[in-house]
Motif scaffolding. Structure first.
Motif, short mmCIF file in Angstrom:
data_model
loop_
_atom_site.label_atom_id
_atom_site.label_comp_id
_atom_site.label_asym_id
_atom_site.label_seq_id
_atom_site.Cartn_x
_atom_site.Cartn_y
_atom_site.Cartn_z
N ILE A 170 5.70 -24.33 -10.29
CA ILE A 170 5.11 -25.45 -9.09
C ILE A 170 3.91 -24.66 -8.35
CG2 ILE A 170 5.89 -26.93 -7.47
CD1 ILE A 170 8.80 -26.88 -9.25
N THR A 171 4.43 -23.46 -7.87
CA THR A 171 3.32 -23.04 -6.75
C THR A 171 2.23 -22.47 -7.39
OG1 THR A 171 4.88 -21.00 -6.90
CG2 THR A 171 5.36 -22.41 -5.06
N VAL A 178 -5.42 -25.77 -4.91
CA VAL A 178 -6.09 -25.19 -3.60
C VAL A 178 -7.38 -24.68 -3.80
CG1 VAL A 178 -6.02 -24.06 -1.61
CG2 VAL A 178 -4.05 -25.24 -2.32
N ALA A 179 -7.36 -23.74 -4.72
CA ALA A 179 -8.51 -22.86 -5.00
C ALA A 179 -9.58 -23.58 -5.78
CB ALA A 179 -8.26 -21.75 -5.93
N ASN A 180 -9.23 -24.73 -6.61
CA ASN A 180 -10.19 -25.21 -7.31
C ASN A 180 -10.59 -26.64 -6.61
OD1 ASN A 180 -10.05 -23.30 -9.29
ND2 ASN A 180 -8.49 -24.49 -10.44
N ARG A 181 -10.42 -26.64 -5.48
CA ARG A 181 -11.10 -28.06 -4.56
C ARG A 181 -12.47 -28.05 -4.69
NH1 ARG A 181 -8.70 -27.70 0.73
NH2 ARG A 181 -9.02 -25.62 0.09
N PRO A 190 -14.10 -25.00 1.63
CA PRO A 190 -13.72 -23.82 2.55
C PRO A 190 -12.38 -23.29 2.18
CG PRO A 190 -14.80 -25.12 3.75
CD PRO A 190 -14.64 -26.32 2.55
N LEU A 191 -11.85 -22.11 2.18
CA LEU A 191 -10.74 -21.51 1.93
C LEU A 191 -10.89 -19.87 2.12
CD1 LEU A 191 -7.66 -21.98 0.91
CD2 LEU A 191 -8.61 -21.32 -1.22
N VAL A 192 -9.60 -19.56 2.89
CA VAL A 192 -9.34 -18.12 3.05
C VAL A 192 -7.75 -18.28 2.68
CG1 VAL A 192 -8.96 -16.25 4.57
CG2 VAL A 192 -10.94 -17.81 4.88
N ALA A 193 -7.66 -17.08 1.65
CA ALA A 193 -6.15 -16.83 1.23
C ALA A 193 -5.87 -15.60 1.73
CB ALA A 193 -6.12 -16.83 -0.13
N ARG A 204 -3.51 -13.56 -6.69
CA ARG A 204 -4.90 -13.60 -6.53
C ARG A 204 -5.90 -13.95 -7.80
NH1 ARG A 204 -8.46 -9.73 -3.70
NH2 ARG A 204 -6.47 -8.75 -2.42
N PRO A 205 -5.32 -13.72 -8.89
CA PRO A 205 -5.94 -14.14 -10.18
C PRO A 205 -6.06 -15.83 -10.27
CG PRO A 205 -4.39 -12.57 -11.02
CD PRO A 205 -4.04 -13.04 -9.54
N LEU A 206 -5.37 -16.41 -9.50
CA LEU A 206 -5.43 -18.23 -9.47
C LEU A 206 -6.57 -18.53 -8.36
CD1 LEU A 206 -1.88 -18.94 -9.37
CD2 LEU A 206 -3.14 -18.53 -11.34
N LEU A 207 -7.11 -17.61 -7.61
CA LEU A 207 -7.91 -17.98 -6.60
C LEU A 207 -9.37 -18.20 -6.75
CD1 LEU A 207 -6.13 -15.58 -3.85
CD2 LEU A 207 -5.73 -18.19 -4.21
#
Length: 256
Positions: A170-171, A178-181, A190-193, A204-207
């Motif tokens: 789920i997460t 979030v990363a693919n918006r 805009p995104l900072v993880a 990290r590989p999902l970002l």
């Protein structure tokens, strides 16, 4: 129209009336913001399975944290508004602490957990913002800071007890969403993880190339090995501004 606050701002007695079993039968749109419901549709079955397993634990006499009214709280704020993603591990296993937002605790909890105290210590060193005695981080989440635990529940007194129970799927879907918006011109939103520690680094590989702030975990066991002195808060705001997005007001109210 669905009131996104309804499930999360119930009085204490009403909150307990909506149990995990009841949640497992509700439409996703009644459990979270509408755009989150759409984004998590592919893992709806897994989510219902996790909620059903939590209901079974409660029926067997175990206490599950956080409460049903808070377990999906990270998805209360719309997906579209997320600009900072802070990935935690799993909820605090001490009854009364977990509130469904990574690193946060109930406003009445004293003393606050040591990891959060270390976050406040670094916040003061970085931006000169004095530490708070409370651990209510809702002022951050309301600005688009998604405080997401990799595993979103735990059995009271047993840290890590719900790892491998289904939350990871789920997460993973949530971080990927979030990363693919995309914004109207087709670019990335805009995104900072923020990845503190090894567990957080696993996403990290999902970002999809999003800006990342990483260091050791703020736990007392590791904070001195790279968290202290990392200046994450000023770095996050600089990276947001580089993406044309306002920074986060990190100062929390003295009294929530």
């Amino acid at each position: 129209m669905f009131d996104s606050d309804a499930l999360f701002e119930l009085a204490a007695d009403a909150a307990e009336a909506v149990g995990f079993a009841e949640m497992a039968a509700l439409p996703l749109s009644e459990l979270m913001a509408a755009d989150w419901a759409e984004a998590l549709r592919p893992v709806e079955g897994e989510l219902r399975g996790v909620l059903t397993s939590l209901a079974a634990e409660v029926a067997a006499g175990h206490q599950v944290l956080p409460s049903p009214s808070n377990v999906l709280r990270a998805f209360r704020q719309p997906l579209a508004g997320v600009k900072v993603l802070v990935v935690g591990q799993d909820p605090y296993p001490t009854p009364g602490h977990a509130v469904g937002l990574s690193f946060a605790v109930d406003a009445r909890t004293r003393p606050i957990p040591r990891s959060l105290a270390n976050i406040y210590r670094e916040l003061e060193a970085d931006l000169g913002i004095p530490a708070r005695v409370h651990g209510d981080l809702s002022a951050w989440s309301s600005q688009g800071v998604l405080l997401l635990n990799r595993v979103m529940s735990v059995r009271a007194g047993a840290a890590g007890s719900h790892r491998g129970k289904g939350w990871e799927a789920i997460t993973t879907a949530a971080v990927t969403a979030v990363a693919n918006r995309r914004i109207p011109d087709g670019g990335s939103a805009p995104l900072v993880a923020v990845l503190w520690g090894r567990d957080a680094e696993s996403v990290r590989p999902l970002l999809s190339g999003a800006a990342v702030v990483s260091s050791a975990h703020p736990s007392p066991l590791s904070a001195s090995r790279g968290f202290f002195g990392s200046r994450p808060f000023s770095t996050i705001n600089a990276l947001l501004r580089d993406q044309g997005c306002p920074g986060v007001t990190w100062e929390l109210p003295p009294v929530p």
